[in-house]
Structure formats: structure tokens, C-alpha cells
Design a protein around this motif. Structure first.
Motif, PDB file in Angstrom:
ATOM      1  N   LEU A 140       0.576  -9.607  -5.708  1.00 48.33           N
ATOM      2  CA  LEU A 140      -0.708  -9.990  -5.152  1.00 48.33           C
ATOM      3  C   LEU A 140      -0.984 -11.455  -5.428  1.00 48.33           C
ATOM      4  O   LEU A 140      -0.510 -12.003  -6.442  1.00 48.33           O
ATOM      5  CB  LEU A 140      -1.822  -9.132  -5.761  1.00 48.33           C
ATOM      6  CG  LEU A 140      -1.768  -7.635  -5.438  1.00 48.33           C
ATOM      7  CD1 LEU A 140      -2.802  -6.873  -6.278  1.00 48.33           C
ATOM      8  CD2 LEU A 140      -2.006  -7.391  -3.965  1.00 48.33           C
ATOM      9  N   PRO A 141      -1.740 -12.117  -4.571  1.00 49.88           N
ATOM     10  CA  PRO A 141      -2.103 -13.516  -4.841  1.00 49.88           C
ATOM     11  C   PRO A 141      -2.880 -13.615  -6.149  1.00 49.88           C
ATOM     12  O   PRO A 141      -3.852 -12.888  -6.360  1.00 49.88           O
ATOM     13  CB  PRO A 141      -2.980 -13.892  -3.644  1.00 49.88           C
ATOM     14  CG  PRO A 141      -2.625 -12.908  -2.581  1.00 49.88           C
ATOM     15  CD  PRO A 141      -2.278 -11.637  -3.289  1.00 49.88           C
ATOM     16  N   GLY A 142      -2.425 -14.452  -7.013  1.00 47.96           N
ATOM     17  CA  GLY A 142      -3.168 -14.675  -8.250  1.00 47.96           C
ATOM     18  C   GLY A 142      -2.739 -13.799  -9.393  1.00 47.96           C
ATOM     19  O   GLY A 142      -2.258 -14.274 -10.416  1.00 47.96           O
ATOM     20  N   HIS A 143      -2.873 -12.473  -9.248  1.00 47.35           N
ATOM     21  CA  HIS A 143      -2.649 -11.606 -10.404  1.00 47.35           C
ATOM     22  C   HIS A 143      -2.310 -10.201  -9.955  1.00 47.35           C
ATOM     23  O   HIS A 143      -2.954  -9.638  -9.081  1.00 47.35           O
ATOM     24  CB  HIS A 143      -3.917 -11.572 -11.278  1.00 47.35           C
ATOM     25  CG  HIS A 143      -3.765 -10.762 -12.538  1.00 47.35           C
ATOM     26  ND1 HIS A 143      -2.916 -11.122 -13.550  1.00 47.35           N
ATOM     27  CD2 HIS A 143      -4.340  -9.596 -12.916  1.00 47.35           C
ATOM     28  CE1 HIS A 143      -2.991 -10.225 -14.527  1.00 47.35           C
ATOM     29  NE2 HIS A 143      -3.849  -9.287 -14.159  1.00 47.35           N
ATOM     30  N   GLY A 144      -1.294  -9.611 -10.572  1.00 46.02           N
ATOM     31  CA  GLY A 144      -0.994  -8.205 -10.351  1.00 46.02           C
ATOM     32  C   GLY A 144      -0.088  -7.922  -9.173  1.00 46.02           C
ATOM     33  O   GLY A 144       0.367  -8.820  -8.456  1.00 46.02           O
ATOM     34  N   TRP A 145       0.170  -6.616  -8.993  1.00 47.23           N
ATOM     35  CA  TRP A 145       1.056  -6.114  -7.955  1.00 47.23           C
ATOM     36  C   TRP A 145       0.391  -4.973  -7.221  1.00 47.23           C
ATOM     37  O   TRP A 145      -0.560  -4.375  -7.719  1.00 47.23           O
ATOM     38  CB  TRP A 145       2.367  -5.613  -8.572  1.00 47.23           C
ATOM     39  CG  TRP A 145       3.258  -6.708  -9.075  1.00 47.23           C
ATOM     40  CD1 TRP A 145       3.081  -7.464 -10.207  1.00 47.23           C
ATOM     41  CD2 TRP A 145       4.460  -7.166  -8.473  1.00 47.23           C
ATOM     42  NE1 TRP A 145       4.102  -8.371 -10.339  1.00 47.23           N
ATOM     43  CE2 TRP A 145       4.968  -8.209  -9.289  1.00 47.23           C
ATOM     44  CE3 TRP A 145       5.160  -6.803  -7.331  1.00 47.23           C
ATOM     45  CZ2 TRP A 145       6.153  -8.879  -8.995  1.00 47.23           C
ATOM     46  CZ3 TRP A 145       6.338  -7.467  -7.028  1.00 47.23           C
ATOM     47  CH2 TRP A 145       6.832  -8.497  -7.853  1.00 47.23           C
ATOM     48  N   ALA A 146       0.909  -4.664  -6.032  1.00 45.32           N
ATOM     49  CA  ALA A 146       0.387  -3.538  -5.255  1.00 45.32           C
ATOM     50  C   ALA A 146       1.548  -2.785  -4.629  1.00 45.32           C
ATOM     51  O   ALA A 146       2.544  -3.392  -4.198  1.00 45.32           O
ATOM     52  CB  ALA A 146      -0.563  -4.019  -4.160  1.00 45.32           C
ATOM     53  N   PHE A 147       1.421  -1.462  -4.585  1.00 42.50           N
ATOM     54  CA  PHE A 147       2.384  -0.649  -3.869  1.00 42.50           C
ATOM     55  C   PHE A 147       2.086  -0.710  -2.381  1.00 42.50           C
ATOM     56  O   PHE A 147       0.926  -0.725  -1.965  1.00 42.50           O
ATOM     57  CB  PHE A 147       2.323   0.809  -4.337  1.00 42.50           C
ATOM     58  CG  PHE A 147       2.919   1.044  -5.695  1.00 42.50           C
ATOM     59  CD1 PHE A 147       4.282   0.926  -5.894  1.00 42.50           C
ATOM     60  CD2 PHE A 147       2.113   1.394  -6.774  1.00 42.50           C
ATOM     61  CE1 PHE A 147       4.852   1.142  -7.148  1.00 42.50           C
ATOM     62  CE2 PHE A 147       2.666   1.615  -8.018  1.00 42.50           C
ATOM     63  CZ  PHE A 147       4.037   1.487  -8.213  1.00 42.50           C
TER      64      PHE A 147
END
Length: 311
Positions: A150-157
Motif C-alpha cells: 500500500l502507498p505509505g504503509h502496510g500491505w493488502a491482499f
């Protein structure tokens, strides 16, 4: 900015070094035997880079005697690469633990045990891996199209096929899509790409199908079908098939692989390729329909039934 290393967190190194390590680990963990071809195009698709850095990485591995150049062009796995016991190779590249965690994440995602979004810190704690180990796993998930940063921070399925009904619908869609693509007016045979796929399928029929990982089988078989779709000359057909392959990847991983069925499908792939190479497009389109219809019957019952590893 240079690409982060997969094996040493927060350390950068040239892309050639990273790809050489990736390819060496790929050989060690995918059941590739001595003499098996390593097509530049297939490796470029696997690692989502152009063919030029793949070529430089193979040249580096040739110096290390992991691969060797063939007089007719291209590279193959060497006997020397096989002398290192699998356990030592996996330890050297961290592959065994990475595979364990990778498939555990896949299972838990399909089971609905993981949220749509997550952070690296959360996954490091949940799966007991280092940041460097997790970086390799996340890169693989992103390459295979079921997670994204994800832009900036973290991930997404990203969305996947999570039910037997949706899985069956995907196959019925492919029956229309792939056989129709062979009959497109814009169809133009990519002989070189098909011959590379043929060499890969021949190696599987010769014995590799009985030891290759589910991920390798899925990649080899989907690569062939996507190559044929690309020959259609219709960008919508190729794009639709690639999207569907990304969606169904995790479902395939959850199925126990029937090695006899997998070998039979590889033999059918050789028949299909030969029909195309000989210019018999009508027969190839008919054969594709029969081939996919039978694969759907074998696989459609549920996510944990026999018959996985793609087609």
C-alpha cells in the motif's frame, strides 16, 4: 534507488546479484534437474524484470557453474548444481522456512483467518520470521499477484477465487476465451516462445512432474496457456487470462497434486503445441476445449480435492 536485498534486511545490492540469488534458489527449490532449460523469457516473467538483467544473472551463475550456456543458445542447469544436497541448498537460501510460511499464509487467507490489510510487523510476529525472510515472501506474493504494498504503509491482499463455484465459473470462462483466441483473425504463432514452453513440458513429462512443487507446475502450465493467448493478437484475451490466473493461484495451491493427472495434462500440452506448430488451428481449438473441459471436471469439486497445480 537500488532494489532491497531479499536476504539481508535494509542492505542494498545490484539487481544482477539479487536475481542470481533468486534464480539459484529457484533451481534448488523447484525440483529442476540437471540439463533442464532455463528460458530467459520465463525467468523474466517469474521475477517481473526485463530479459537483460536475467541474462546478466545467468552469466554470473555460469561463472559459478550453477548453469551452463548451450551451443544453440540459452542456459541449462548443471550437474554441479545438483551436488549440493537439497537440505543444504534450502538452508543456504532460507527456502524451506519461506515455503512453509508462504503456503501457511495462503491457507489462512483462503480460510478467512487473515484481514484484508496487514503490516510487516504483524506478520513477523504471527509467523515468527525475520524482516529479511518476510521480504522474500512478500515479494513472491506480490509477483504472483495476490498481495500488494500500500502507498505509505502496510500491505493488502488482492481478490482471489475462494469458492468451488467461482472456480468452476473460471474454467467455463476459459473454455470460451482460450479456444476462441486460437481462432482469432489476428492470431500469429510465436514459434520461439512455444518451443520454449515445449521444452519445459517435455522436461516435466520426462520425470520432473513427479518432484516439482505445486508452484512450479502452476507457473509452467499457466505460462503455456498465456503464451497461446498472447499469440491470439487480442490484448483483451491475454489480459483476461492473466487476471484469472492470478485469481485462481491460491485455490490451486490448496489442492493435492495428482501426479499422474498432472503428467497426462503435460502430455496433452505437447499435443496442443504440436497442433499449433503444424498450423492446425481448428484442431488445436477443438483440442483446447476438450483439454480444459476435462481439467475442470477433475478439479471442480472443492478446494482441497485432488488435481491441483494448474492448467
Amino acid at each position: 534507488m537500488p532494489e532491497p536485498s531479499l536476504f539481508r534486511p535494509f542492505v542494498t545490492r545490484p539487481l544482477t546479484d539479487t536475481l542470481a540469488a533468486d534464480i539459484h534458489r529457484y533451481i534448488a527449490t523447484q525440483g529442476l534437474g540437471a540439463g533442464q532449460r532455463l528460458p530467459e523469457r520465463a525467468l523474466a516473467e517469474q521475477f517481473r524484470v526485463s530479459r537483460s538483467p536475467i541474462r546478466r544473472a545467468l552469466e554470473r551463475l555460469a561463472v559459478e557453474r550453477v548453469v551452463e550456456a548451450r551451443p544453440e543458445g540459452g542456459y541449462v542447469v548443471t550437474e554441479a548444481a545438483m551436488r549440493l544436497p537439497r537440505e543444504q541448498a534450502e538452508e543456504a537460501y532460507g527456502a524451506a522456512s519461506e515455503d512453509d510460511v508462504y503456503f501457511r499464509i495462503a491457507r489462512e487467507r483462503l480460510a478467512g483467518l487473515l484481514p484484508d490489510r496487514f503490516t510487516e510487523s504483524e506478520f513477523m510476529r504471527r509467523y515468527g520470521v525475520t524482516r529479511g525472510e518476510l521480504a522474500a515472501i512478500l515479494r513472491r506474493m506480490a509477483q504472483e499477484g495476490w498481495a500488494e504494498r500500500l502507498p505509505g504503509h502496510g500491505w493488502a491482499f488482492l481478490p482471489t477465487l475462494a469458492s468451488a463455484e467461482a472456480y468452476g465459473q473460471g474454467y467455463r470462462f476459459r473454455l470460451m476465451l482460450e479456444s476462441g483466441g486460437i481462432l482469432e483473425p489476428s492470431f500469429k504463432l510465436d514459434r520461439e516462445a512455444l518451443l520454449q514452453c515445449r521444452a519445459e513440458q517435455e522436461a516435466l513429462v520426462a520425470g520432473a512432474v513427479h518432484t516439482a512443487s505445486p508452484a512450479y507446475l502452476f507457473d509452467a502450465n499457466s505460462r503455456l496457456h498465456e503464451t497461446i493467448a498472447a499469440c491470439s493478437g487480442n490484448a483483451f484475451i491475454l489480459d483476461a487470462l492473466k487476471r484469472l490466473d492470478r485469481l485462481r493461484r491460491l485455490m490451486e495451491y490448496q489442492k493435492a497434486v495428482d501426479r499422474q493427472q498432472a503428467e497426462r495434462r503435460c502430455r496433452e500440452h505437447l499435443v496442443l503445441i504440436d497442433l499449433l506448430l503444424s498450423g492446425q488451428r481448428e484442431a488445436a481449438a477443438d483440442f483446447m476445449r476438450v483439454h480444459l473441459r476435462q481439467a475442470a471436471i477433475e478439479k471442480q469439486a472443492g478446494p482441497h480435492d485432488v488435481g491441483g497445480a494448474g492448467d
